[in-house]
Write a protein that holds these residues in place. Structure first.
Motif, PDB file in Angstrom:
ATOM      1  N   TRP A 113     -26.945 -32.437 -25.655  1.00 17.93           N
ATOM      2  CA  TRP A 113     -28.261 -31.846 -25.233  1.00 17.93           C
ATOM      3  C   TRP A 113     -29.535 -31.723 -25.619  1.00 17.93           C
ATOM      4  O   TRP A 113     -30.796 -31.531 -24.996  1.00 17.93           O
ATOM      5  N   GLN A 275     -30.725 -31.248 -10.371  1.00 14.60           N
ATOM      6  CA  GLN A 275     -30.145 -29.381 -11.690  1.00 14.60           C
ATOM      7  C   GLN A 275     -31.543 -28.728 -11.583  1.00 14.60           C
ATOM      8  O   GLN A 275     -31.489 -27.553 -11.389  1.00 14.60           O
ATOM      9  N   TYR A 276     -32.830 -29.501 -10.924  1.00 16.79           N
ATOM     10  CA  TYR A 276     -33.671 -28.943 -10.965  1.00 16.79           C
ATOM     11  C   TYR A 276     -34.332 -28.641  -9.984  1.00 16.79           C
ATOM     12  O   TYR A 276     -34.777 -27.154  -9.284  1.00 16.79           O
ATOM     13  N   GLY A 280     -33.724 -24.793 -10.869  1.00 14.41           N
ATOM     14  CA  GLY A 280     -34.728 -24.357 -10.600  1.00 14.41           C
ATOM     15  C   GLY A 280     -36.018 -23.404  -9.092  1.00 14.41           C
ATOM     16  O   GLY A 280     -36.995 -23.408  -9.166  1.00 14.41           O
ATOM     17  N   MET A 337     -36.363  -8.797 -11.485  1.00 16.12           N
ATOM     18  CA  MET A 337     -35.043  -9.123 -11.808  1.00 16.12           C
ATOM     19  C   MET A 337     -34.251  -9.082 -12.201  1.00 16.12           C
ATOM     20  O   MET A 337     -33.360  -8.886 -12.720  1.00 16.12           O
ATOM     21  N   LEU A 346     -24.174 -14.767 -17.720  1.00 14.85           N
ATOM     22  CA  LEU A 346     -23.620 -16.192 -18.366  1.00 14.85           C
ATOM     23  C   LEU A 346     -21.948 -16.686 -19.074  1.00 14.85           C
ATOM     24  O   LEU A 346     -21.814 -15.719 -19.096  1.00 14.85           O
ATOM     25  N   PHE A 407     -33.831 -14.614 -17.436  1.00 13.49           N
ATOM     26  CA  PHE A 407     -33.804 -16.246 -18.219  1.00 13.49           C
ATOM     27  C   PHE A 407     -32.396 -16.541 -18.956  1.00 13.49           C
ATOM     28  O   PHE A 407     -32.420 -17.887 -20.063  1.00 13.49           O
ATOM     29  N   ILE A 415     -35.467 -23.159 -19.168  1.00 15.11           N
ATOM     30  CA  ILE A 415     -36.801 -24.260 -19.555  1.00 15.11           C
ATOM     31  C   ILE A 415     -37.920 -23.974 -18.860  1.00 15.11           C
ATOM     32  O   ILE A 415     -38.968 -23.936 -18.789  1.00 15.11           O
ATOM     33  N   GLY A 416     -37.362 -23.443 -17.533  1.00 18.41           N
ATOM     34  CA  GLY A 416     -38.609 -22.968 -16.712  1.00 18.41           C
ATOM     35  C   GLY A 416     -38.754 -21.459 -16.028  1.00 18.41           C
ATOM     36  O   GLY A 416     -39.498 -21.100 -15.213  1.00 18.41           O
TER      37      GLY A 416
HETATM   38  C1  HEM Z   1     -36.579 -16.153 -11.510  1.00 10.65           C
HETATM   39  C2  HEM Z   1     -36.281 -17.806 -11.945  1.00 10.65           C
HETATM   40  C3  HEM Z   1     -34.885 -18.265 -12.619  1.00 10.65           C
HETATM   41  C4  HEM Z   1     -34.075 -17.727 -13.424  1.00 10.65           C
HETATM   42  C5  HEM Z   1     -33.721 -16.320 -12.914  1.00 10.65           C
HETATM   43  C6  HEM Z   1     -34.030 -18.693 -14.024  1.00 10.65           C
HETATM   44  C7  HEM Z   1     -32.152 -18.508 -14.804  1.00 10.65           C
HETATM   45  C8  HEM Z   1     -31.941 -19.211 -15.410  1.00 10.65           C
HETATM   46  C9  HEM Z   1     -31.368 -18.764 -16.555  1.00 10.65           C
HETATM   47  C10 HEM Z   1     -30.439 -17.607 -17.180  1.00 10.65           C
HETATM   48  C11 HEM Z   1     -30.548 -20.021 -17.358  1.00 10.65           C
HETATM   49  C12 HEM Z   1     -29.296 -19.866 -18.361  1.00 10.65           C
HETATM   50  C13 HEM Z   1     -28.320 -19.724 -18.545  1.00 10.65           C
HETATM   51  C14 HEM Z   1     -27.150 -20.339 -19.558  1.00 10.65           C
HETATM   52  O1  HEM Z   1     -27.396 -19.813 -19.735  1.00 10.65           O
HETATM   53  O2  HEM Z   1     -25.671 -20.052 -19.235  1.00 10.65           O
HETATM   54  C15 HEM Z   1     -31.933 -21.443 -17.203  1.00 10.65           C
HETATM   55  C16 HEM Z   1     -31.444 -22.524 -17.842  1.00 10.65           C
HETATM   56  C17 HEM Z   1     -32.380 -23.209 -17.301  1.00 10.65           C
HETATM   57  N1  HEM Z   1     -32.862 -23.263 -16.043  1.00 10.65           N
HETATM   58 FE1  HEM Z   1     -33.454 -21.925 -15.155  1.00 10.65          FE
HETATM   59  N2  HEM Z   1     -34.084 -20.206 -13.548  1.00 10.65           N
HETATM   60  C18 HEM Z   1     -34.931 -19.608 -12.880  1.00 10.65           C
HETATM   61  C19 HEM Z   1     -36.157 -20.783 -12.635  1.00 10.65           C
HETATM   62  C20 HEM Z   1     -36.130 -22.274 -13.334  1.00 10.65           C
HETATM   63  C21 HEM Z   1     -36.656 -23.620 -12.472  1.00 10.65           C
HETATM   64  C22 HEM Z   1     -38.233 -22.824 -12.431  1.00 10.65           C
HETATM   65  C23 HEM Z   1     -36.325 -24.137 -13.613  1.00 10.65           C
HETATM   66  C24 HEM Z   1     -37.179 -25.670 -13.445  1.00 10.65           C
HETATM   67  C25 HEM Z   1     -38.173 -26.121 -13.030  1.00 10.65           C
HETATM   68  C26 HEM Z   1     -35.236 -24.430 -14.242  1.00 10.65           C
HETATM   69  C27 HEM Z   1     -34.352 -24.997 -14.676  1.00 10.65           C
HETATM   70  C28 HEM Z   1     -33.355 -24.864 -16.295  1.00 10.65           C
HETATM   71  C29 HEM Z   1     -32.876 -25.832 -16.811  1.00 10.65           C
HETATM   72  C30 HEM Z   1     -33.100 -27.153 -17.245  1.00 10.65           C
HETATM   73  C31 HEM Z   1     -32.193 -24.967 -17.493  1.00 10.65           C
HETATM   74  C32 HEM Z   1     -31.136 -25.424 -18.756  1.00 10.65           C
HETATM   75  C33 HEM Z   1     -31.546 -24.962 -20.418  1.00 10.65           C
HETATM   76  C34 HEM Z   1     -30.997 -25.507 -21.164  1.00 10.65           C
HETATM   77  O3  HEM Z   1     -29.194 -25.844 -20.614  1.00 10.65           O
HETATM   78  O4  HEM Z   1     -31.408 -26.066 -22.056  1.00 10.65           O
HETATM   79  N3  HEM Z   1     -34.736 -22.764 -14.042  1.00 10.65           N
HETATM   80  N4  HEM Z   1     -32.374 -20.783 -15.866  1.00 10.65           N
END
Ligand code: HEM
Length: 467
Positions: A113, A275-276, A280, A337, A346, A407, A415-416
């Motif tokens: 990871w 994924q993105y 995202g 949110m 989660l 998040f 990440i985003g």
């Molecule tokens: C309102 C917008 C967003 C919400 C509510 C959100 C929510 C989340 C949450 C809750 C997680 C963690 C999941 C876990 O721990 O099981 C996560 C991980 C992630 N999100 Fe977001 N996200 C949003 C926007 C974005 C955007 C804009 C991107 C990228 C363009 C993104 C890319 C990712 C990625 C790559 C992960 C995995 C990180 C990792 O495992 O290290 N997200 N997101």
């Protein structure tokens, strides 16, 4: 593939036919989908049963769903335990969603990871936001041109589809330096087809969700996933808009070419894009759509957003510095949110024996962190069902840590996340300054909670252009 293109009709032809690997369907036993059965009670608010369970049985509930032990957590201190204190003992869970996410960063753990996340992290540093903003604005302007036409005809439309297109356009332009080489309405329908089918299969009630497309079959889901697999290659194949050097796509290409990270190969790159294009975009789109719903129901909040925009950036377009000054608009996004967290829970898998809140956790247990429950708990949020952006205006002082998890938390947090706040704050500010959206659907809107918290049948709107 041909059958899939045919199934999708004309729109299917816009997708490049360069298929990498098409993966099989996910497991019907996936906890993501099984949880829907737990939340039946009120079909318009599947979270209610889970909230009642938490009220009645306490903060740590262990239940058996078929032959799987599921541990259900609702207390912030337990969220911290799993996400931070003992993060290495709780790994990610993605069964059932593998066709959507492949083996992308979000599904991995440990050293692998880290090797995947590290080279991409710089693309999400706040210093990059100023570079992205002009491209976010390009996408917002395109959306406003379309809305202007919709306002002229007065026709109604589905808001999540609108905001999803916008979110995908923002990501493609800012992070990939490309225009979307696919039809987002159609591509995201594919992912939804898949998750709907998996949910129906898991709870064995195909027709229950008739309004969400009860006719879709597993065959449709398999075709949908074929189409989904063809999207990232189409993005790579598309010509760059400006050949910018500091983009996420360039970072991904650089690491694929780097022999010191052999794990990050071309297939990994494809999966990262998947994924993105989902994690995202759908989350960002849902947040903006819910924010437009909440502000249409609270016109004084919409007016305050308009006034704030007028004061902060007036007749020119907003900049990175303006984003910091849009405090109330940002608070509306944060409050949205809290009320409608796109990721309502989660999921992790325990890898070691543990004790949480006096209850045993065993290796293999699925651990669900019920973020929605904490967001709606009056212990942490006075009058939690009230839409009150003001609660965010004094910063986060006084808030109980880990009681707000849109998040996630700890090293696996989104990440985003910070970037999505920029996207949504600017979009909400600009859209509301030019338009008055009117919500036409049922009040309150029902929602379903499979992987994301999604309005049932969408959010129907009509808009007027302000003079
Ligand atoms: C309102 C917008 C967003 C919400 C509510 C959100 C929510 C989340 C949450 C809750 C997680 C963690 C999941 C876990 O721990 O099981 C996560 C991980 C992630 N999100 Fe977001 N996200 C949003 C926007 C974005 C955007 C804009 C991107 C990228 C363009 C993104 C890319 C990712 C990625 C790559 C992960 C995995 C990180 C990792 O495992 O290290 N997200 N997101």
């Amino acid at each position: 593939m041909e059958a899939a293109i045919e199934w999708l009709g004309d729109e299917g032809m816009t997708i490049q036919q360069n298929l990498g690997h098409t993966q099989g369907l996910g497991e019907a036993n996936s906890i993501w989908f099984k949880l829907s059965a737990l939340s039946k009670g009120n079909p318009d608010n599947p979270m209610q049963t889970l909230q009642m369970m938490a009220d009645r049985y306490g903060p740590v509930i262990a239940v058996n769903i078929a032959d799987q032990r599921v541990v259900f957590l609702t207390e912030p201190e337990h969220f911290k335990h799993v996400l931070v204190t003992k993060a290495d003992d709780y790994i990610k869970y993605f069964d059932g969603l593998k066709p959507v996410f492949g083996k992308s960063m979000i599904t991995n753990d440990g050293v692998l990871w880290q090797k995947i996340r590290m080279p991409q992290q710089p693309a999400f540093h706040p210093d990059m936001f100023a570079e992205y903003i002009p491209y976010f604005l390009q996408a917002i302007r395109t959306k406003m041109d379309l809305w202007s036409k919709l306002a002229e005809t007065g026709e109604s439309f589905e808001m999540v589809e609108q905001t999803w297109t916008l979110a995908a356009d923002m990501i493609c332009k800012a992070l990939f330096d490309r225009d979307m080489p696919f039809n987002p309405h159609f591509v995201f329908k594919c992912v939804k087809t898949y998750t709907d089918v998996m949910e129906h299969k898991a709870i064995r009630m195909r027709v229950l969700h008739g309004e969400d497309g009860g006719n879709i079959t597993e065959e449709n889901a398999a075709k949908a996933m074929e189409i989904w697999a063809s999207v990232p290659p189409a993005v790579f194949a598309q010509n760059p808009n400006e050949d910018r050097q500091r983009t996420l796509l360039k970072m991904i290409e650089a690491v694929v070419a780097d022999p010191s990270v052999p794990e990050f190969d071309a297939e990994q790159a494809i999966d990262e894009l998947k994924q993105y294009l989902w994690a995202g975009t759908e989350t960002t789109a849902l947040t903006l759509a819910w924010a437009l719903y909440l502000t249409s129901k609270n016109p004084e909040a919409a007016d305050r957003i308009r006034k704030e925009g007028e004061t902060v950036y007036g007749d020119r377009e907003p900049t990175a510095a303006d984003y910091s000054a849009l405090a109330y608009t940002r608070a509306v996004i944060q409050e949205t949110m809290r009320i409608y967290p796109p990721i309502w829970g989660l999921i992790r898998v325990a890898t070691k024996d543990d004790v949480i809140g006096g209850k045993e956790v065993k290796p293999g247990d699925r651990v669900v962190l019920f973020a929605y429950g904490a967001h709606h708990n009056p212990k942490f949020w006075p009058e939690p069902e009230e839409f009150r952006p003001e609660r965010w205006m004094g910063g986060t002082k006084g808030q109980v840590k880990y009681s707000y998890l849109p998040f996630g938390g700890g090293k696996r947090s989104c990440i985003g996340g910070a970037m999505s706040q920029v996207e949504n704050t600017l979009a909400l500010s600009m859209l509301l300054r030019r338009f008055r959206p009117e919500y036409l659907g049922k009040e309150p809107p029902g929602f379903s909670g499979t992987v994301t918290l999604t309005p049932k049948g969408g959010l129907k709107f009509r808009i007027r252009e302000l003079s």
